[in-house]
Structure formats: structure tokens, C-alpha cells
Design a protein around this motif. Structure first.
Motif, PDB file in Angstrom:
ATOM      1  N   VAL A  31       0.871  -1.165   0.000  1.00  9.74           N
ATOM      2  CA  VAL A  31       0.000   0.000   0.000  1.00  9.74           C
ATOM      3  C   VAL A  31       0.910   1.217   0.000  1.00  9.74           C
ATOM      4  CG1 VAL A  31      -1.719   1.289   1.299  1.00  9.74           C
ATOM      5  CG2 VAL A  31      -1.776  -1.215   1.289  1.00  9.74           C
ATOM      6  N   VAL A  32       0.645   2.143  -0.881  1.00  9.09           N
ATOM      7  CA  VAL A  32       1.450   3.357  -0.956  1.00  9.09           C
ATOM      8  C   VAL A  32       0.593   4.514  -0.482  1.00  9.09           C
ATOM      9  CG1 VAL A  32       2.706   4.913  -2.476  1.00  9.09           C
ATOM     10  CG2 VAL A  32       2.794   2.440  -2.878  1.00  9.09           C
ATOM     11  N   GLN A  33       1.120   5.268   0.441  1.00  3.95           N
ATOM     12  CA  GLN A  33       0.425   6.451   0.957  1.00  3.95           C
ATOM     13  C   GLN A  33       1.415   7.602   0.950  1.00  3.95           C
ATOM     14  OE1 GLN A  33      -2.881   6.810   1.996  1.00  3.95           O
ATOM     15  NE2 GLN A  33      -2.321   8.943   2.011  1.00  3.95           N
ATOM     16  N   VAL A  34       1.019   8.711   0.387  1.00  7.64           N
ATOM     17  CA  VAL A  34       1.882   9.889   0.328  1.00  7.64           C
ATOM     18  C   VAL A  34       1.377  10.910   1.338  1.00  7.64           C
ATOM     19  CG1 VAL A  34       2.699  11.788  -1.125  1.00  7.64           C
ATOM     20  CG2 VAL A  34       2.415   9.497  -2.104  1.00  7.64           C
ATOM     21  N   VAL A  35       2.294  11.409   2.161  1.00  8.11           N
ATOM     22  CA  VAL A  35       1.997  12.512   3.069  1.00  8.11           C
ATOM     23  C   VAL A  35       2.636  13.739   2.429  1.00  8.11           C
ATOM     24  CG1 VAL A  35       2.299  13.447   5.390  1.00  8.11           C
ATOM     25  CG2 VAL A  35       1.989  10.974   5.070  1.00  8.11           C
ATOM     26  N   ALA A  36       1.811  14.653   1.963  1.00  2.57           N
ATOM     27  CA  ALA A  36       2.309  15.799   1.197  1.00  2.57           C
ATOM     28  C   ALA A  36       2.014  17.103   1.922  1.00  2.57           C
ATOM     29  CB  ALA A  36       1.658  15.817  -0.186  1.00  2.57           C
ATOM     30  N   GLY A  37       2.807  18.103   1.616  1.00  2.80           N
ATOM     31  CA  GLY A  37       2.588  19.429   2.179  1.00  2.80           C
ATOM     32  C   GLY A  37       3.823  20.280   1.993  1.00  2.80           C
ATOM     33  N   TRP A  38       3.713  21.533   2.398  1.00  5.39           N
ATOM     34  CA  TRP A  38       4.831  22.462   2.306  1.00  5.39           C
ATOM     35  C   TRP A  38       5.989  21.994   3.163  1.00  5.39           C
ATOM     36  CZ3 TRP A  38       4.788  26.176  -1.209  1.00  5.39           C
ATOM     37  CH2 TRP A  38       3.568  26.589  -1.723  1.00  5.39           C
ATOM     38  N   GLY A  39       7.194  22.394   2.784  1.00  3.71           N
ATOM     39  CA  GLY A  39       8.371  22.088   3.580  1.00  3.71           C
ATOM     40  C   GLY A  39       8.259  22.677   4.976  1.00  3.71           C
ATOM     41  N   GLY A  40       8.627  21.901   5.968  1.00  3.20           N
ATOM     42  CA  GLY A  40       8.655  22.396   7.338  1.00  3.20           C
ATOM     43  C   GLY A  40       7.352  22.281   8.106  1.00  3.20           C
ATOM     44  N   ALA A 120      10.784  12.813  -0.218  1.00  7.19           N
ATOM     45  CA  ALA A 120      10.541  12.522  -1.632  1.00  7.19           C
ATOM     46  C   ALA A 120       9.733  13.670  -2.231  1.00  7.19           C
ATOM     47  CB  ALA A 120       9.814  11.195  -1.790  1.00  7.19           C
ATOM     48  N   GLU A 121      10.423  14.645  -2.789  1.00 12.57           N
ATOM     49  CA  GLU A 121       9.732  15.807  -3.354  1.00 12.57           C
ATOM     50  C   GLU A 121       8.892  15.443  -4.572  1.00 12.57           C
ATOM     51  OE1 GLU A 121      11.704  19.509  -3.850  1.00 12.57           O
ATOM     52  OE2 GLU A 121      13.026  19.136  -2.140  1.00 12.57           O
TER      53      GLU A 121
END
Length: 131
Positions: A31-40, A120-121
Motif C-alpha cells: 500500500v502506498v500512501q503519500v503525506v504531502a505538504g509544504w516544507g517544514g 521525496a519531493e
């Protein structure tokens, strides 16, 4: 893991609960889940907290830096070393390009593992590693 989770971590229970529900609902593995958001904003800390809170449910928790696909491949190569027993196995002697593939094949034969690709940008560049 490279560091311990923060002792004070508040305001992210909904994110952690949603991540857990998503990972439990998906099948089959991986299962692949990406946690994304702005740096910091704390994406790495969310992943670290999740891994720490659920480590007993996982056979393996592995953290690797994946700023590039090459970093991800190298991190999986390191995972190969951790998975190889006894040390004389053929996987230890596999050439570096094959190490990531060996690690993923080994993981594919088991469930309940967590591999975190941190920083992982461009997550889509990691997709070939996860096939």
C-alpha cells in the motif's frame, strides 16, 4: 529510524488516524500512501510518530531518505543488508543495482512492513521502485 519521535506532538491525531485507516483498508500489499505538504510543516514527524506508534504491528519498519529515485534505490539496497541472513546469502553479494529489487521482492513475500521514503519531493519518481 534515524531519530526518536518528538515527545510533545499535538494536533495531528486526525492525520494519524486517517493514515492508519487508509493503510488498513487497502489490500493487497504494498500500500502506498503519500503525506504531502509544504516544507517544514511536519510531514517527517507525522511519519515518525506513525511508525513509532505502530511499530509493534509491523514486522519491519525501515526509514530511508529519498530525495531522488537514486537515493530511494540506495536506501533499499541498505535494507537488503538488514534483511539478509545469514550474511553469506546470495543477496548480500548481489550487485548494487539489483539490491533494491531483491529487497522489494523479499518484502513482497511478507506483509505488515512499513518503509518510509522521507523527503521525496517527487513521489512519482519512486513508482518504478514499487512495482
Amino acid at each position: 529510524m534515524q531519530r526518536r519521535p518528538a515527545r510533545v506532538f499535538v494536533g495531528r491525531d486526525l492525520v494519524l488516524d486517517e493514515l492508519r485507516r487508509t493503510l488498513q483498508a487497502e489490500a493487497p500489499w504494498p500500500v502506498v500512501q503519500v503525506v504531502a505538504g509544504w516544507g517544514g510543516v511536519g510531514k517527517s514527524e507525522v511519519a515518525l510518530q506513525f511508525a513509532d506508534r505502530h511499530r509493534d504491528e509491523c514486522r519491519l519498519v525501515w526509514w530511508l531518505i529519498a530525495e531522488t529515485a537514486q537515493d530511494g534505490r540506495a536506501g533499499l539496497g541498505e535494507l537488503r543488508w538488514a534483511l539478509c541472513t545469514p550474511l553469506g546469502s546470495a543477496a548480500v553479494q548481489a550487485p548494487r543495482p539489483e539490491a533494491a529489487a531483491w529487497a522489494l521482492a523479499r518484502l513482497a513475500a511478507h506483509d505488515r512492513w512499513l518503509v518510509i521514503f522521507d523527503n521525496a519531493e517527487h513521489p512519482h519518481l519512486l513508482e518504478p521502485l514499487l512495482r
